[in-house]
Every structure is written in structure tokens, then in C-alpha cells.
Design an enzyme around this catalytic site. Structure first.
Site: not given
Length: 312
Positions: A58, A109, A117
Site C-alpha cells: 500500500e 471497508h 474480519d
């Protein structure tokens, strides 16, 4: 009135990118091995030559996006909020925001409704992190209509933008024929004189439910939708403070550093009234069904109504 639809704003994000790709030829999309989940795969299928898979890296993705922005592209760097805002924070700060580059961060999310999760993926601090970065615009749309509009508003804005999207499917509440999205401007969805709920993201729907429940008890509550957390619409906040005298903020985020503190700061300086912050308290989330987690963390319309009744 348009038909009510129920859709996760992450789906709206992917659909909007694909639709706007033809209109904005310099739009490019980057992802960090999560294109199926972030829904950027919709753009990939339509514009494969303008999609860049960066892998599970990322920070590197944000650096690549920064470089593309210096070449005239409008890059959307996409990942889960936890990884986009958290793992890549330093690169966002120093390589994107410091030089004020035209990079858009599509963070999906977000919040506890990531559900099963669990705590490691339930980002409750991203708004606080992004608010602290100078020049960063923060958009947190509440439904499909608003999410699509937010994506185009981000494209048209010159500078870094953080867009927050959710996994849980939500009802469309911005279905008025005259709906208009303006960056930095809140929307009053319901008038009221006894108190005001200032909400963002999926808490807008829960706040409207709370207002309906309270109306049945004779309590008249105003509901304001804040899709742009930074820059905050101070005018609509101060007006509500003056006219109703009591504010409640509602966010699927920690009460530390988010919408509640932004509203409280404005009110403290311009029109001091009591502000109650409804959100996740100083704690982590945990694994569970998304709707059940909203109940466990007291973020449902019923919970908001109870909080307001107790305060009144």
C-alpha cells in the site's frame, strides 16, 4: 420519488469509477490486491490499460499514485481503510499531502461493519488520521447516490481527497429529484426544534430512524447529513446549534478525532451548546455480523433515540 435501493457504498465507488472513466481520460485507478473487494475490478474490466495492480504494498501504491499525479493523471489509490489510511499514512502525509498532489484515496471497508474480519480490519481511526493532515479533504458518503457524486466531486477537486466507503449495504436516502452534492456543504434531511443529530456515513440512515422513533414520542429532532467532514460545513452546524440548542453527532468511527470532535470545536468557538458524541468509544472492534455489531456498539437508530431521550 425514485425507487429506494440498498447498496454498499464500496459498490457505488467501483461503478462510479467505471462510468466516469470515459468522461475523464486522465483518470487512472490503482489497487493493492483487493480489486474484487474494493470493486475497482469494474473499472479494470472496462479500462484495463488504465488500471494498475500494485500488489500487497500500500505504501508503494501511494508513492506510485503521487508520481502519476505529477504527470497530469488523476489517480485513485484503492484499498481497505485500515491499509490505506493506516499502513500508508506516512507516504500519504509526505509524498501526497505535503506537495499537495492531486491524488484521491478510495478507502473501502471502513468502520466496524467490516464485520467478521474483526478488529485488525475495522478501521475506526482513519477520519482522525486524515483530519490531521493539512489540506486533506475527507468525504464520507452515506448511500449510493452520494457515493457516486462524491467520486466525481473528488475528480473535480484539485488536491488530495480521502473517500471513505463501507461494506454493508444501506438504503438510499438522497433520492429527492433536486438532490445536489456540493463539496463542503451539509444537507438537512429533516427539520426539528428540540435537538439536532449531525451524522455521517451509514449513521445518517440510523439517525433518520431515530428521528422517526422520537417523533412518535413527541420529540422533534433535526437530522443533518455531513458527507464532507473536512472542510466541515460550519454554517449548518452553527445554525442548528442556535436554533435547537442541543447537538448529537453520530459516526461509525471512534468518538476521538472524528466528526464529533470537529463539530464540538466549531460549536465551542462560535455558539457554545451541549454536544453528545455517538460513536465507538475508546476501544477496538471485534468479529461479528455487521448488523449485530451496530447493536453491540449502540449505533442503531433505537440506541440513538434512547440517548436523546435520556439527555432531554
Amino acid at each position: 420519488m425514485a425507487d429506494v435501493i440498498k447498496k454498499a457504498t464500496r459498490e457505488s465507488y467501483g461503478a462510479a469509477l467505471a462510468e466516469l472513466g470515459s468522461k475523464y481520460e486522465n483518470l487512472v485507478v490503482l489497487d493493492a490486491d483487493l480489486a474484487k473487494a474494493t470493486k475497482t475490478e469494474v473499472f479494470l474490466k472496462k479500462f484495463p490499460e488504465r488500471f494498475y495492480e500494485c500488489g500487497i504494498s500500500e505504501a508503494n501504491m501511494m508513492g506510485v499514485a503521487a508520481g502519476m499525479a505529477t504527470c497530469g493523471k488523476i489517480p485513485f489509490a484503492s484499498s481497505f481503510a485500515m491499509f490505506a489510511a493506516g499502513r500508508a499514512y506516512e507516504i500519504i502525509r509526505n509524498s501526497i499531502a505535503y506537495p499537495h498532489l492531486n491524488v484521491k484515496i478510495g478507502a473501502t471497508h471502513a468502520g466496524i461493519t467490516v464485520g467478521e474480519d474483526g478488529a485488525t480490519h475495522q478501521c475506526l481511526e482513519d477520519i482522525a488520521l486524515m483530519r490531521a493532515i493539512p489540506g486533506m479533504v475527507i468525504l464520507n458518503p452515506c448511500d449510493d447516490t452520494e457515493a457516486r457524486a462524491a467520486v466525481e466531486a473528488a475528480i473535480q477537486h484539485d488536491g488530495p481527497v480521502y473517500l471513505r466507503f463501507g461494506r454493508l449495504a444501506v438504503e438510499n436516502v438522497n433520492n429527492a429529484p433536486d438532490y445536489h452534492f456540493e463539496l463542503g456543504k451539509g444537507i438537512q434531511l429533516r427539520d426539528g426544534k428540540d435537538a439536532t443529530i449531525i451524522a455521517t456515513g451509514l449513521m445518517v440512515q440510523q439517525s433518520l430512524k431515530a428521528a422517526e422513533l422520537l417523533a412518535a414520542d413527541g420529540i422533534d429532532v433535526r437530522v443533518i447529513n455531513i458527507h464532507t467532514i473536512k472542510p466541515l460545513d460550519e454554517e449548518i452546524v452553527v445554525k442548528a446549534a442556535r436554533e435547537t440548542g442541543l447537538l448529537f453527532t453520530a459516526e461509525e468511527h471512534s468518538v476521538i478525532g472524528g466528526l464529533g470532535e470537529a463539530v464540538a470545536a466549531v460549536v465551542a468557538e462560535q455558539c457554545p451548546v451541549k454536544v453528545h458524541r455517538i460513536g465507538v468509544q475508546d476501544r477496538f472492534g471485534y468479529s461479528g455480523p455487521a448488523v449485530e455489531l451496530l447493536r453491540q456498539f449502540h449505533l442503531t437508530g433505537e440506541d440513538i433515540a434512547q440517548t436523546i431521550k435520556a439527555s432531554l
